[in-house]
Design a protein around this motif. Sequence first.
Motif, PDB file in Angstrom:
ATOM      1  N   SER A  39       0.805  -1.226   0.000  1.00 10.69           N
ATOM      2  CA  SER A  39       0.000   0.000   0.000  1.00 10.69           C
ATOM      3  C   SER A  39       0.832   1.268   0.000  1.00 10.69           C
ATOM      4  O   SER A  39       0.500   2.251  -0.688  1.00 10.69           O
ATOM      5  N   HIS A  40       1.919   1.301   0.767  1.00  7.32           N
ATOM      6  CA  HIS A  40       2.744   2.497   0.864  1.00  7.32           C
ATOM      7  C   HIS A  40       3.362   2.855  -0.487  1.00  7.32           C
ATOM      8  O   HIS A  40       3.557   4.038  -0.805  1.00  7.32           O
TER       9      HIS A  40
ATOM     10  N   VAL B 276       5.917  -4.511   4.083  1.00  4.44           N
ATOM     11  CA  VAL B 276       6.341  -4.283   5.469  1.00  4.44           C
ATOM     12  C   VAL B 276       7.685  -3.559   5.531  1.00  4.44           C
ATOM     13  O   VAL B 276       7.866  -2.631   6.328  1.00  4.44           O
ATOM     14  N   HIS B 277       8.627  -3.952   4.688  1.00  2.91           N
ATOM     15  CA  HIS B 277       9.949  -3.322   4.734  1.00  2.91           C
ATOM     16  C   HIS B 277       9.897  -1.842   4.370  1.00  2.91           C
ATOM     17  O   HIS B 277      10.657  -1.033   4.910  1.00  2.91           O
ATOM     18  N   SER B 278       9.010  -1.466   3.458  1.00  7.87           N
ATOM     19  CA  SER B 278       8.952  -0.075   3.007  1.00  7.87           C
ATOM     20  C   SER B 278       8.439   0.877   4.077  1.00  7.87           C
ATOM     21  O   SER B 278       8.612   2.090   3.964  1.00  7.87           O
ATOM     22  N   VAL B 279       7.808   0.343   5.131  1.00  2.00           N
ATOM     23  CA  VAL B 279       7.344   1.188   6.233  1.00  2.00           C
ATOM     24  C   VAL B 279       8.061   0.843   7.538  1.00  2.00           C
ATOM     25  O   VAL B 279       7.590   1.184   8.631  1.00  2.00           O
TER      26      VAL B 279
ATOM     27  N   TYR C  31      19.627  -3.978  -2.273  1.00  4.07           N
ATOM     28  CA  TYR C  31      18.238  -3.773  -2.676  1.00  4.07           C
ATOM     29  C   TYR C  31      17.624  -2.562  -1.976  1.00  4.07           C
ATOM     30  O   TYR C  31      17.774  -2.384  -0.762  1.00  4.07           O
ATOM     31  N   VAL C  32      16.902  -1.748  -2.733  1.00  4.40           N
ATOM     32  CA  VAL C  32      16.256  -0.534  -2.214  1.00  4.40           C
ATOM     33  C   VAL C  32      14.742  -0.758  -2.251  1.00  4.40           C
ATOM     34  O   VAL C  32      14.148  -0.808  -3.335  1.00  4.40           O
ATOM     35  N   PHE C  33      14.111  -0.887  -1.095  1.00  9.26           N
ATOM     36  CA  PHE C  33      12.680  -1.192  -1.055  1.00  9.26           C
ATOM     37  C   PHE C  33      11.829  -0.057  -1.592  1.00  9.26           C
ATOM     38  O   PHE C  33      10.747  -0.288  -2.139  1.00  9.26           O
TER      39      PHE C  33
ATOM     40  N   HIS D 153      11.046  -0.701  -5.169  1.00 12.69           N
ATOM     41  CA  HIS D 153      10.565  -2.061  -5.396  1.00 12.69           C
ATOM     42  C   HIS D 153       9.791  -2.169  -6.709  1.00 12.69           C
ATOM     43  O   HIS D 153       8.784  -1.481  -6.912  1.00 12.69           O
ATOM     44  N   ALA D 154      10.290  -3.027  -7.623  1.00  9.85           N
ATOM     45  CA  ALA D 154       9.640  -3.364  -8.895  1.00  9.85           C
ATOM     46  C   ALA D 154       9.531  -2.195  -9.870  1.00  9.85           C
ATOM     47  O   ALA D 154       8.853  -2.321 -10.886  1.00  9.85           O
TER      48      ALA D 154
END
Length: 315
Positions: free
Chosen positions: A36-37, A99-102, A235-237, A240-241
Amino acid sequence: MEIAVSHLPTDPARALEIARLAEEVGIGTFGVADSSHLYGAMYPVAQHILAHTRTIQVGPCVTNPVTRHPSVHAADVAALNGLFPGRVFVAMGTGDSAVHSVGLRPADPGQVGEALDTIRAAAGPGPQLFLAASGPRAAAATPVSADGVLLGGGFEPGWLGRLATAAAEGAGRRQRGWMIAVAHLVERDSEVAAARQAVRASVIAVARHGLGVNLAGRGVPADLVPGLRELFSRYVFAEHARPDGANARTLADYPREEAYLLDRFALVGTPGEAAERLRAVEEKTDIEGIVLTTTVPDPMTHVALIGRLVQGGRA
């Protein structure tokens, strides 16, 4: 082999457009990714799609029990199932970019199984519930309430078999086994090289989570393990993608590792070539379905070609 697709919900109107095409060409399930973030709300987009399609199953693929409490998932899924009975699909894992992005930690695998139990208790038998797993410990947490397991190990038959066995032992019965793959279908062989480049960021996103920390134990050649560990550590969340983000650019420093990840985690080629590869998976495993991503420059053409795979070149 059943074919499903999964889409990042950055634009609800666009998601609906792609889902309508998926339904039209015979794809049975449309997953809405849940980060979501980074990419927007998942359940509102799922409801929007369900309300404006007729038969296709829709739901989170993949969600987690961290960014929403299981009771919240259960209430949302129960409501959707009440509005659109028999058309709700849920795939739940421990959590990755969401989860990692927040700044949160992924769930313990046992929490995932408990969350699916909570959803089943609230929503009843209608929704199709899948536990998403990339390792044996996660797969072993598959509860009896699950209808199947979504495996993230890539095109590695031995590893897929090991995960499926762990899921069956955990649930006490054989589970429907699906897998997930980055995908980019094209019309002509001359387009394959560009298509592989276009999905590089998605491949590293799926592979980093799918391989975890025990790379050698998951079938990675020993000479690639050090480079992959370095690659994943960078890796940079927040990217992501994202096809033009930092993670895609980082791959330029690891050409051998990139080639391996693309071969293991991506399904790139014409519908005929894709069908041939999926037949090979069916022959070597008990996999019954596959979820294909839509993170490509032209998702409408991509989904139309997946429809050709479903209709004419189906595995």
